[in-house]
Design a protein around this motif. Structure first.
Motif, PDB file in Angstrom:
ATOM      1  N   HIS A  24      44.777  32.703 -30.860  1.00  0.00           N
ATOM      2  CA  HIS A  24      44.958  31.341 -30.342  1.00  0.00           C
ATOM      3  C   HIS A  24      44.284  30.311 -31.253  1.00  0.00           C
ATOM      4  O   HIS A  24      44.846  29.256 -31.537  1.00  0.00           O
ATOM      5  N   HIS A  36      50.162  29.658 -30.093  1.00  0.00           N
ATOM      6  CA  HIS A  36      48.952  29.078 -29.495  1.00  0.00           C
ATOM      7  C   HIS A  36      49.082  29.050 -27.962  1.00  0.00           C
ATOM      8  O   HIS A  36      48.179  29.467 -27.234  1.00  0.00           O
ATOM      9  N   GLU A  40      47.318  31.547 -25.069  1.00  0.00           N
ATOM     10  CA  GLU A  40      46.548  30.882 -24.014  1.00  0.00           C
ATOM     11  C   GLU A  40      46.923  31.455 -22.644  1.00  0.00           C
ATOM     12  O   GLU A  40      46.052  31.765 -21.822  1.00  0.00           O
ATOM     13  N   TYR A  43      45.232  34.929 -22.413  1.00  0.00           N
ATOM     14  CA  TYR A  43      43.783  35.017 -22.157  1.00  0.00           C
ATOM     15  C   TYR A  43      43.415  34.464 -20.782  1.00  0.00           C
ATOM     16  O   TYR A  43      42.448  34.901 -20.174  1.00  0.00           O
TER      17      TYR A  43
HETATM   18 FE   LIG Z   1      42.740  26.505 -26.291  1.00  0.00          FE
END
Ligand SMILES: [Fe+2]
Length: 143
Positions: A24, A36, A40, A43
């Protein structure tokens, strides 16, 4: 047996949380924004799951591993990310998520006769997540 399966899943999830952050933050790619945002989403899911898995370990009488040393010892893969190219970074994540799927299938079959239905429910939910991520990563890497 539930504690062992859950502890390995916790360690794998924590290491994947770190590796997803790594991609990321550090990926450089014409697809930067897509990668990205995808990592996200991963995670954020892993962060929520970690707490559910650790609390389940406590409910079945275990001690939740909670140090980086313990996570490194229990995890099925390293937290190191040597790849710097975008496709190699995604391949690294893909192999980790694939390894978690294999561990989960093994754990689910080991616990299938245990009567620990709530743990099996956690494991089933995590398998669905990791299989979905495997699909997403394959669709991105092999586009
Ligand atoms: Fe971030």
């Amino acid at each position: 047996m539930s504690v062992n399966v859950l502890s390995k899943l916790l360690a794998n999830s924590y290491v994947l949380l770190v590796k997803s952050h790594n991609v990321h933050w550090n990926v450089v790619s014409p697809n930067f924004m897509a990668i990205h945002l995808m990592t996200e989403g991963h995670y954020e899911d892993l962060f929520k799951a970690i707490d559910i898995i650790a609390e389940r370990i406590r409910m079945v009488g275990g001690i939740a591993p909670a140090t980086f040393a313990k996570f490194r010892e229990l995890a099925s893969f390293s937290d190191e990310m040597t790849a710097s190219k975008d496709s190699e970074m995604l391949d690294d994540l893909l192999s980790c998520h694939t390894a978690v799927c294999s561990d989960l299938r093994l754990g689910i079959s080991e616990l299938s006769g245990s009567g620990d239905f709530a743990t099996l429910d956690v494991l089933d939910n995590r398998l669905s997540f990791h299989e979905k991520v495997v699909w997403m990563l394959k669709a991105t890497v092999r586009a």
